[in-house]
Design an enzyme around this catalytic site. Structure first.
Site, short mmCIF file in Angstrom:
data_model
loop_
_atom_site.label_atom_id
_atom_site.label_comp_id
_atom_site.label_asym_id
_atom_site.label_seq_id
_atom_site.Cartn_x
_atom_site.Cartn_y
_atom_site.Cartn_z
N HIS A 253 0.97 -1.15 0.05
CA HIS A 253 0.05 0.15 -0.12
C HIS A 253 0.81 1.26 0.10
O HIS A 253 1.71 1.45 0.96
CB HIS A 253 -0.93 -0.16 1.18
CG HIS A 253 -1.81 -1.11 1.16
ND1 HIS A 253 -2.19 -1.89 2.19
CD2 HIS A 253 -2.61 -1.63 0.33
CE1 HIS A 253 -3.19 -2.55 1.91
NE2 HIS A 253 -3.44 -2.76 0.70
N GLU A 256 1.62 3.34 2.97
CA GLU A 256 2.05 2.72 4.45
C GLU A 256 3.88 2.68 4.36
O GLU A 256 4.15 1.67 3.58
CB GLU A 256 1.26 1.49 4.54
CG GLU A 256 0.10 1.60 4.68
CD GLU A 256 -0.88 0.40 4.82
OE1 GLU A 256 -0.10 -0.81 4.80
OE2 GLU A 256 -1.95 0.38 4.62
N HIS A 385 3.10 -3.69 6.92
CA HIS A 385 2.19 -2.56 6.75
C HIS A 385 2.30 -1.58 7.71
O HIS A 385 3.10 -1.61 8.77
CB HIS A 385 0.60 -3.22 6.64
CG HIS A 385 0.45 -4.21 5.63
ND1 HIS A 385 -0.46 -3.90 4.50
CD2 HIS A 385 0.98 -5.52 5.30
CE1 HIS A 385 -0.28 -4.97 3.61
NE2 HIS A 385 0.43 -5.96 4.19
N GLU A 477 1.71 -5.18 11.01
CA GLU A 477 1.27 -3.73 11.18
C GLU A 477 2.11 -3.02 12.23
O GLU A 477 2.12 -3.35 13.47
CB GLU A 477 -0.33 -3.76 11.60
CG GLU A 477 -1.21 -4.45 10.57
CD GLU A 477 -1.74 -3.65 9.48
OE1 GLU A 477 -1.26 -2.29 9.46
OE2 GLU A 477 -2.14 -4.00 8.56
#
Length: 656
Positions: A253, A256, A385, A477
């Site tokens: 992404h 990110e 991420h 994450e």
């Protein structure tokens, strides 16, 4: 160059005139430009004052034309691609190798003249310069300039040569300390990197550690940017039997960006620490092949970075240039597996890609990564991420289509939890028990969660990796802020360095081995199964395999079509830090009268697959590219030579 506008115009006319006067049938057009032939009538010259602006600080004042490149005059030289290169080289290399590279280049364009005779620069100066500066050229994907060919344009001391860098060496006292090899240090700039800067850092670092590192491209983004990977191994570019392979993928992404920067920093850290003799890093690289892809979505990053760090919205730049979410773009194999799990003998690993998948819109970035997954026998992976602080693990798609938050474990749920907990235990913020912090809502679960229990989605990369290949992938994450300011990057590195290293080390948990026949030949695509875990791994080209397992007692079997099945009982100690070696020897059997559970001939699942014919390095979009779009394919520095039109220096292009 602005001050030489009229001389440049005159030089252009002189170049055309010289072409008519000096070209001859005995000298092919291309050879004259490369200095391979000189008209004897024009070869005679006399010493003259050096008035070349970018070469006026040479350690001599008298020069001669024609030079070794057959430039007949100052005008020829000033309008040449070689001279323009020297005028911009400081900017292109960001100050590296300057003024050395410019002065040595000038010694060819403006050769030293004594008694109406050219004195060549010394070959040893050129050799030393190339050894030092070649990585800087590699970093910007530029070929070494042909006119700095040390064997061709330079001379040995026995022939009588000069040192074009002698002014730089004057009045410098050489001490014993200066004669020691340069000290290695781990110095990292904790900044955001543009695409060009990222490529530069990766290639320079790989050049610095060329014996253990290399860069390679797995394909191109939709807008033509290379998807560049850095690999660390004792044998870069090659799979070594029984050496497990790990990958990290970041920035799928585009907005990110923490993971992207962390992998750039990790590249520099691994290189420098290996050279410094850090025993942990040396052990890691000596026993593991590590692949780092800092940016899977460079097009999206460019869009996100336009707003600047700290100002990026939640979704701006998330998608690719085609407006595709890459983590929803992989084949959905999970929903099919949820159905097949009800059938006792159904195959639920190494799932084929459904034909219906190819009817949809598939990003070239997705195809490139899928092809990469197939070509390398990865064992473990982390997808980096941003947006929260937690480690999630497959499945990401709920086993009940109407339940968006339903725990949907894989057959390897215990292994995935072991891997996730290892990352969290080393992370100071993830392991913090405060519920008020970023990611505090996952504290009760230990900082880890099943992906589908968090929120269900199909087409994810982690599920595909697990169900289509041998590779176990976690989603990492790494923070609530997707595009933090630069002053936050150092703390992000401090928080994540140890977890990233610890997860790589986890690839050595479980078992590994080689499957062979009774004649010592490796068996490819043999299946390794573990009793109680309905997910097999397969052997590679060399018959080797790796199987991640938790400590305890396991019953492991190896089988292949046309061979007998062999079963062994093993025990893995709780504190075991290296994979246990479990080899198998299978005997050939008559296939006519034997039943092979879960084992099928190799080609049964080899349906027509467009991925096999996909070229990940091709340009995407229109097929017939005009001249402008062809320029966009060239390296970013190509525009510096636009004033030369069709005479731009193609000799600087590596693929030329």
């Amino acid at each position: 160059m602005a001050g030489h506008r009229h001389p440049l115009l005159l030089g252009c006319l002189l170049t055309l005139l010289a072409g008519f006067l000096h070209c001859s049938p005995s000298c092919p057009p291309g050879d004259r430009a490369l200095g391979r032939c000189v008209d004897p009538a024009a070869a005679k010259g006399t010493c003259s004052d050096n008035s070349l602006g970018y070469c006026d600080d040479l350690p001599y004042s008298k020069i001669m034309f024609p030079n070794a490149l057959n430039h007949q005059s100052r005008g020829d030289t000033e309008f040449s691609a070689e001279y323009i290169l020297l005028s911009v080289i400081d900017n292109l290399l960001q100050g590296e190798c300057n003024p050395d590279i410019r002065l040595v280049g000038c010694s060819i364009l403006a050769p030293r003249c004594e008694k109406n005779k050219i004195i060549k620069p010394c070959r040893k100066v050129c050799d030393a310069l190339k050894k030092t500066c070649l990585p800087a050229f590699d970093a910007i994907d530029m070929a070494w300039p042909y006119f700095l060919d040390c064997d061709r344009f330079f001379a040995g001391e026995e022939e009588g040569c000069h040192d074009p860098l002698e002014k730089l060496r004057v009045n410098v006292e050489i001490t014993a300390e200066d004669q020691l090899p340069p000290a290695v240090s781990t110095f990292i700039h904790f900044t955001h990197h543009s695409y060009t800067q990222m490529v530069g850092v990766l290639k320079k670092t790989a050049g610095k550690c060329s014996h253990i590192a290399k860069t390679y491209s797995i394909g191109r983004s939709f807008e033509g940017k290379e998807l560049l990977v850095v690999e660390f191994s004792t044998k870069p570019g090659y799979h070594e039997q029984l050496k497990p392979e790990v990958r990290y993928i970041a920035n799928m992404h585009g907005n990110e960006v923490v993971g992207r920067e962390l992998l750039i920093y990790l590249t520099q850290y691994l290189c420098s620490e290996y050279l410094l003799g850090n025993p942990r890093i040396q052990e890691l690289i000596n026993t593991t092949r590590i692949h780092l892809l800092p940016s899977m979505n460079p097009d999206g990053y460019e869009l996100a970075s336009e707003e600047g760090a700290g100002y990026n919205g939640w979704t701006n730049g998330r998608m690719t240039a085609q407006n595709i979410d890459l983590n929803r773009n992989f084949p959905d194999l999970t929903s099919e597996v949820h159905k097949l799990m009800r059938m006792r003998l159904a195959r639920v690993d190494h799932m084929p890609i459904p034909q219906s998948y190819w009817e949809g819109k598939i990003a070239p970035e997705t195809k490139a990564v899928m092809k990469w997954m197939r070509s390398v026998p990865f064992v473990l992976s982390g997808s980096l991420h941003g947006g929260d602080l937690v480690v999630s693990y497959p499945y990401d798609f709920s086993k009940h289509p109407l339940e968006e938050k339903m725990n949907s474990p894989t057959p390897d749920d215990k292994v995935f939890k072991m891997l996730a907990k290892t990352f969290v235990a080393s992370h100071p913020k993830m392991s913090d028990k405060s519920t008020e912090r970023c990611g505090g809502n996952f504290v009760t679960k230990g900082g880890i969660i099943n992906g589908a229990e968090w929120y269900s989605f199909s087409g994810g990369m982690s599920d595909f990796s697990y169900l289509h290949t041998n590779c176990f992938e976690l989603t990492l994450e790494l923070g609530c802020e997707k595009f933090p300011t630069e002053d936050e990057l150092y703390s992000a590195w401090q928080d994540n360095k140890e977890p990233l290293l610890s997860l790589i080390e986890m690839v050595h948990r479980g078992i590994k081995g080689v499957v062979k026949d009774e004649y010592d030949n490796p068996i490819k695509n043999a299946r390794i199964s573990v009793k109680g875990i309905r997910h097999d791994v397969t052997t590679g080209e060399d018959g080797d395999y790796w199987r991640l397992l938790i400590p305890g007692v396991h019953v492991v079997s190896a089988e292949a079509f046309g061979y007998s099945k062999v079963t062994k009982k093993i025990t893995l100690p709780a504190k075991m830090t290296k994979a246990g070696r479990v080899d198998f020897v299978l005997r050939r059997v008559d296939v006519k009268n034997r039943k092979f559970d879960k084992v099928a001939p190799e080609d049964i699942y080899d349906r027509f697959d467009p991925l096999d014919s996909f070229n990940p390095h091709a340009q995407h979009g229109q097929d017939d590219l005009d001249e402008e779009s062809q320029d966009r394919e060239k390296p970013w520095w190509w525009s510096y030579f636009s004033m030369l039109g069709h005479n731009r220096p193609s000799w600087l292009l590596k693929n030329n």
